[in-house]
Design a protein around this motif. Sequence first.
Motif, short mmCIF file in Angstrom:
data_model
loop_
_atom_site.label_atom_id
_atom_site.label_comp_id
_atom_site.label_asym_id
_atom_site.label_seq_id
_atom_site.Cartn_x
_atom_site.Cartn_y
_atom_site.Cartn_z
N GLY A 1 0.80 -1.21 0.00
CA GLY A 1 0.00 0.00 0.00
C GLY A 1 0.84 1.26 0.00
O GLY A 1 0.31 2.36 0.12
N GLY B 1 -3.19 4.43 -1.75
CA GLY B 1 -4.64 4.37 -1.74
C GLY B 1 -5.17 2.97 -2.05
O GLY B 1 -6.37 2.75 -2.10
N PHE B 2 -4.25 2.01 -2.26
CA PHE B 2 -4.63 0.62 -2.50
C PHE B 2 -5.42 0.09 -1.33
O PHE B 2 -5.06 0.32 -0.18
CB PHE B 2 -3.36 -0.22 -2.71
CG PHE B 2 -3.61 -1.70 -2.78
CD1 PHE B 2 -4.08 -2.28 -3.95
CD2 PHE B 2 -3.38 -2.51 -1.69
CE1 PHE B 2 -4.31 -3.65 -4.02
CE2 PHE B 2 -3.60 -3.89 -1.75
CZ PHE B 2 -4.07 -4.44 -2.92
N ASP B 3 -6.51 -0.63 -1.61
CA ASP B 3 -7.31 -1.23 -0.54
C ASP B 3 -6.64 -2.54 -0.11
O ASP B 3 -6.64 -3.51 -0.88
CB ASP B 3 -8.72 -1.50 -1.03
CG ASP B 3 -9.59 -2.17 0.02
OD1 ASP B 3 -9.18 -2.24 1.21
OD2 ASP B 3 -10.70 -2.61 -0.34
N PRO B 4 -6.08 -2.62 1.09
CA PRO B 4 -5.36 -3.81 1.52
C PRO B 4 -6.26 -4.93 2.04
O PRO B 4 -5.75 -5.96 2.50
CB PRO B 4 -4.46 -3.29 2.64
CG PRO B 4 -5.29 -2.21 3.27
CD PRO B 4 -6.00 -1.56 2.11
N ALA B 5 -7.57 -4.76 1.97
CA ALA B 5 -8.48 -5.76 2.53
C ALA B 5 -8.21 -7.18 2.04
O ALA B 5 -8.21 -8.11 2.85
CB ALA B 5 -9.93 -5.36 2.26
N ASP C 1 -7.34 -10.00 4.77
CA ASP C 1 -8.31 -11.09 4.96
C ASP C 1 -7.70 -12.47 4.77
O ASP C 1 -8.38 -13.48 5.00
CB ASP C 1 -9.49 -10.91 4.00
CG ASP C 1 -10.36 -9.72 4.35
OD1 ASP C 1 -10.28 -9.23 5.51
OD2 ASP C 1 -11.12 -9.26 3.47
N GLU D 1 -2.57 -5.03 10.10
CA GLU D 1 -2.97 -3.75 9.53
C GLU D 1 -2.22 -2.63 10.24
O GLU D 1 -2.10 -2.63 11.46
CB GLU D 1 -4.48 -3.53 9.68
CG GLU D 1 -4.94 -2.22 9.10
CD GLU D 1 -6.45 -2.04 9.16
OE1 GLU D 1 -6.91 -0.90 9.09
OE2 GLU D 1 -7.17 -3.06 9.27
N THR E 1 -1.38 1.88 9.65
CA THR E 1 -1.83 3.05 8.92
C THR E 1 -0.68 4.03 8.74
O THR E 1 0.26 4.06 9.52
CB THR E 1 -2.99 3.79 9.64
OG1 THR E 1 -2.53 4.19 10.92
CG2 THR E 1 -4.22 2.91 9.76
N TYR F 1 -4.12 6.28 5.79
CA TYR F 1 -4.37 5.19 4.83
C TYR F 1 -4.08 3.85 5.46
O TYR F 1 -3.10 3.70 6.18
CB TYR F 1 -3.48 5.36 3.58
CG TYR F 1 -3.88 6.51 2.70
CD1 TYR F 1 -4.79 6.33 1.66
CD2 TYR F 1 -3.35 7.77 2.90
CE1 TYR F 1 -5.16 7.38 0.84
CE2 TYR F 1 -3.71 8.84 2.09
CZ TYR F 1 -4.62 8.63 1.07
OH TYR F 1 -4.98 9.69 0.27
N ARG F 2 -4.92 2.87 5.16
CA ARG F 2 -4.71 1.52 5.65
C ARG F 2 -3.63 0.83 4.83
O ARG F 2 -3.57 0.98 3.60
CB ARG F 2 -5.99 0.70 5.53
CG ARG F 2 -7.11 1.19 6.41
CD ARG F 2 -8.39 0.44 6.14
NE ARG F 2 -8.26 -0.97 6.50
CZ ARG F 2 -8.93 -1.94 5.91
NH1 ARG F 2 -9.78 -1.69 4.94
NH2 ARG F 2 -8.76 -3.19 6.30
#
Length: 74
Positions: A12, A21-25, A29, A54, A56, A60-61
């Motif tokens: 990220g 800004g990449f969604d690390p979900a 998960d 996780e 920040t 940003y995550r």
Amino acid sequence: MANSGGGVLVIGLDNKGNPTGFDPAPVLDLDEAVVTDRIEKYTGIQFDAFTISEQTKKGYRLAVIFVEGVSIPI
């Protein structure tokens, strides 16, 4: 990475350390047991000396994978 003493993968951030800004979900998960099984599939070694967490930066995550080193190369 484990063969060289361990390290940290930060997902990220760009090459300058700025959040992308990449969604690390999808990474956050991941089930660590499933990752361990996949590592074994390709290496024959049951390597579980890592954690996924996780973090920040600037709001940003991020996904952070901490990998421990090993004494015997994988």
